[in-house]
Design a protein around this motif. Sequence first.
Motif, PDB file in Angstrom:
ATOM      1  N   PHE A  10      -5.837   5.560  -9.050  1.00 19.42           N
ATOM      2  CA  PHE A  10      -5.369   4.248  -9.508  1.00 19.42           C
ATOM      3  C   PHE A  10      -5.059   4.270 -11.003  1.00 19.42           C
ATOM      4  CE2 PHE A  10      -6.466   0.173 -11.520  1.00 19.42           C
ATOM      5  CZ  PHE A  10      -5.480  -0.630 -10.949  1.00 19.42           C
ATOM      6  N   LEU A  11      -5.878   4.941 -11.767  1.00 16.18           N
ATOM      7  CA  LEU A  11      -5.630   5.034 -13.209  1.00 16.18           C
ATOM      8  C   LEU A  11      -4.316   5.754 -13.491  1.00 16.18           C
ATOM      9  CD1 LEU A  11      -9.236   5.884 -14.489  1.00 16.18           C
ATOM     10  CD2 LEU A  11      -8.023   3.691 -14.659  1.00 16.18           C
ATOM     11  N   ALA A  12      -3.998   6.772 -12.684  1.00 17.41           N
ATOM     12  CA  ALA A  12      -2.720   7.463 -12.843  1.00 17.41           C
ATOM     13  C   ALA A  12      -1.563   6.535 -12.471  1.00 17.41           C
ATOM     14  CB  ALA A  12      -2.693   8.720 -11.972  1.00 17.41           C
ATOM     15  N   THR A  13      -1.811   5.621 -11.540  1.00 21.04           N
ATOM     16  CA  THR A  13      -0.781   4.663 -11.130  1.00 21.04           C
ATOM     17  C   THR A  13      -0.373   3.755 -12.281  1.00 21.04           C
ATOM     18  OG1 THR A  13      -1.724   4.664  -8.899  1.00 21.04           O
ATOM     19  CG2 THR A  13      -0.216   2.875  -9.434  1.00 21.04           C
ATOM     20  N   LEU A  14      -1.311   3.493 -13.201  1.00 21.08           N
ATOM     21  CA  LEU A  14      -1.001   2.641 -14.349  1.00 21.08           C
ATOM     22  C   LEU A  14       0.136   3.215 -15.186  1.00 21.08           C
ATOM     23  CD1 LEU A  14      -4.620   1.695 -15.542  1.00 21.08           C
ATOM     24  CD2 LEU A  14      -3.043   0.341 -14.123  1.00 21.08           C
ATOM     25  N   LEU A  34      11.505   2.502  -8.642  1.00 17.93           N
ATOM     26  CA  LEU A  34      10.232   3.095  -9.062  1.00 17.93           C
ATOM     27  C   LEU A  34       9.120   2.768  -8.070  1.00 17.93           C
ATOM     28  CD1 LEU A  34      10.209   2.507 -12.938  1.00 17.93           C
ATOM     29  CD2 LEU A  34       9.970   4.713 -11.776  1.00 17.93           C
ATOM     30  N   LEU A  35       9.098   1.517  -7.623  1.00 18.88           N
ATOM     31  CA  LEU A  35       8.084   1.107  -6.650  1.00 18.88           C
ATOM     32  C   LEU A  35       8.247   1.872  -5.342  1.00 18.88           C
ATOM     33  CD1 LEU A  35       5.771  -0.749  -5.781  1.00 18.88           C
ATOM     34  CD2 LEU A  35       7.495  -2.462  -5.122  1.00 18.88           C
ATOM     35  N   LEU A  36       9.484   1.946  -4.868  1.00 20.03           N
ATOM     36  CA  LEU A  36       9.752   2.658  -3.613  1.00 20.03           C
ATOM     37  C   LEU A  36       9.407   4.145  -3.750  1.00 20.03           C
ATOM     38  CD1 LEU A  36      10.868   2.748  -0.747  1.00 20.03           C
ATOM     39  CD2 LEU A  36      13.157   3.052  -1.717  1.00 20.03           C
ATOM     40  N   ALA A  37       9.788   4.732  -4.884  1.00 20.57           N
ATOM     41  CA  ALA A  37       9.502   6.155  -5.109  1.00 20.57           C
ATOM     42  C   ALA A  37       8.006   6.404  -5.166  1.00 20.57           C
ATOM     43  CB  ALA A  37      10.179   6.625  -6.400  1.00 20.57           C
ATOM     44  N   SER A  38       7.273   5.489  -5.795  1.00 20.88           N
ATOM     45  CA  SER A  38       5.815   5.639  -5.902  1.00 20.88           C
ATOM     46  C   SER A  38       5.154   5.540  -4.538  1.00 20.88           C
ATOM     47  CB  SER A  38       5.247   4.578  -6.847  1.00 20.88           C
ATOM     48  OG  SER A  38       5.812   4.682  -8.137  1.00 20.88           O
ATOM     49  N   ILE A  39       5.583   4.557  -3.740  1.00 19.08           N
ATOM     50  CA  ILE A  39       5.014   4.386  -2.403  1.00 19.08           C
ATOM     51  C   ILE A  39       5.320   5.607  -1.541  1.00 19.08           C
ATOM     52  CG2 ILE A  39       5.145   3.030  -0.273  1.00 19.08           C
ATOM     53  CD1 ILE A  39       5.658   0.566  -2.025  1.00 19.08           C
ATOM     54  N   ARG A  40       6.555   6.075  -1.611  1.00 13.85           N
ATOM     55  CA  ARG A  40       6.923   7.244  -0.816  1.00 13.85           C
ATOM     56  C   ARG A  40       6.136   8.484  -1.248  1.00 13.85           C
ATOM     57  NH1 ARG A  40      13.209   8.041   0.540  1.00 13.85           N
ATOM     58  NH2 ARG A  40      12.191   9.912   1.377  1.00 13.85           N
ATOM     59  N   LEU A  45       2.845  12.491   0.516  1.00 12.16           N
ATOM     60  CA  LEU A  45       1.872  13.519   0.138  1.00 12.16           C
ATOM     61  C   LEU A  45       0.592  13.407   0.965  1.00 12.16           C
ATOM     62  CD1 LEU A  45       2.277  13.729  -3.743  1.00 12.16           C
ATOM     63  CD2 LEU A  45       3.023  15.372  -2.019  1.00 12.16           C
ATOM     64  N   LEU A  46       0.131  12.180   1.210  1.00  8.54           N
ATOM     65  CA  LEU A  46      -1.052  12.019   2.056  1.00  8.54           C
ATOM     66  C   LEU A  46      -0.777  12.529   3.472  1.00  8.54           C
ATOM     67  CD1 LEU A  46      -2.413   8.504   1.005  1.00  8.54           C
ATOM     68  CD2 LEU A  46      -3.455  10.729   0.554  1.00  8.54           C
ATOM     69  N   LEU A  47       0.414  12.226   3.961  1.00 11.38           N
ATOM     70  CA  LEU A  47       0.775  12.658   5.311  1.00 11.38           C
ATOM     71  C   LEU A  47       0.842  14.181   5.398  1.00 11.38           C
ATOM     72  CD1 LEU A  47       1.645  11.892   8.166  1.00 11.38           C
ATOM     73  CD2 LEU A  47       4.010  11.784   7.340  1.00 11.38           C
TER      74      LEU A  47
END
Length: 265
Positions: A10-14, A34-40, A45-47
């Motif tokens: 979460f801190l990196a998300t900032l 940016l939001l879409l790229a971050s979510i993807r 990566l989790l997947l």
Amino acid sequence: MYDLTPLNIFLATLLVMINGFISFSLSLNLEKRLLLASIRTVVQLLLIGMILEWIFELSWWPVILLLMFSMTLIASLTAVQRSQRRFPGIWLNSIIAVFVSSWLVSGFALTVIIPPHSWSENPAQYLIPLLGMILGNTLNGISLGLDRLSEELVMRKGEVELRLSLGATRNEAAREALQNAVRSGMTPIINSMMVVGLVSLPGLMTGQILAGASPLESVKYQIVVMFLIASGTALGTVISVLLGYRRLFNSRHQFLFERITRVDK
């Protein structure tokens, strides 16, 4: 190696949120992207992380090859999607170029450079990461090469047709466009190689060092990987550009300009 917690992530998300604030302040209209790229990034990566854990434990060849095939196909399609101009057969050209270059270089690496007995017990641990690194750079080279080839031929249409009308062969008429296209595809990896270790520490080397490996041992692996990436990028770019050239010039040495179309994105 230190295990990251959800709080650390979460801190990196900032940091990405700061990018969004900059975009909003300067009216760049990049917030949604940016939001879409971050979510993807997080989801993808989790997947892949969960899939790789399962594959590493299973170590079953059919599943490994299926994942490698899927990665290569996605890279082939992505290379074309980034191109501003297209022509009939460009998708097939990209698939051939990506498959031949990445699999040939990976095969050489895991038979000649790294002996099979050293990775045969857990092939996925070597095959998938190595192929992924080669694919990521190869698709960039192919994308840039194809885009530059089409752009060069469109900009030089009059010059190319004049040369052909004066008796030049298709190779002679398109030579400069071909050279510039290949040069464009290979420039990014050459630039990376020029400053590696001085300006940037590549991901493989950084990951091994963070995992506790010896810096010198990490460097050895990084040198091999950089050369594999450079080779795969060069081979893929050359193949895609030459195949594209054959699509746009026929055996009668005619320039098929009407085949090139621009894609609105």
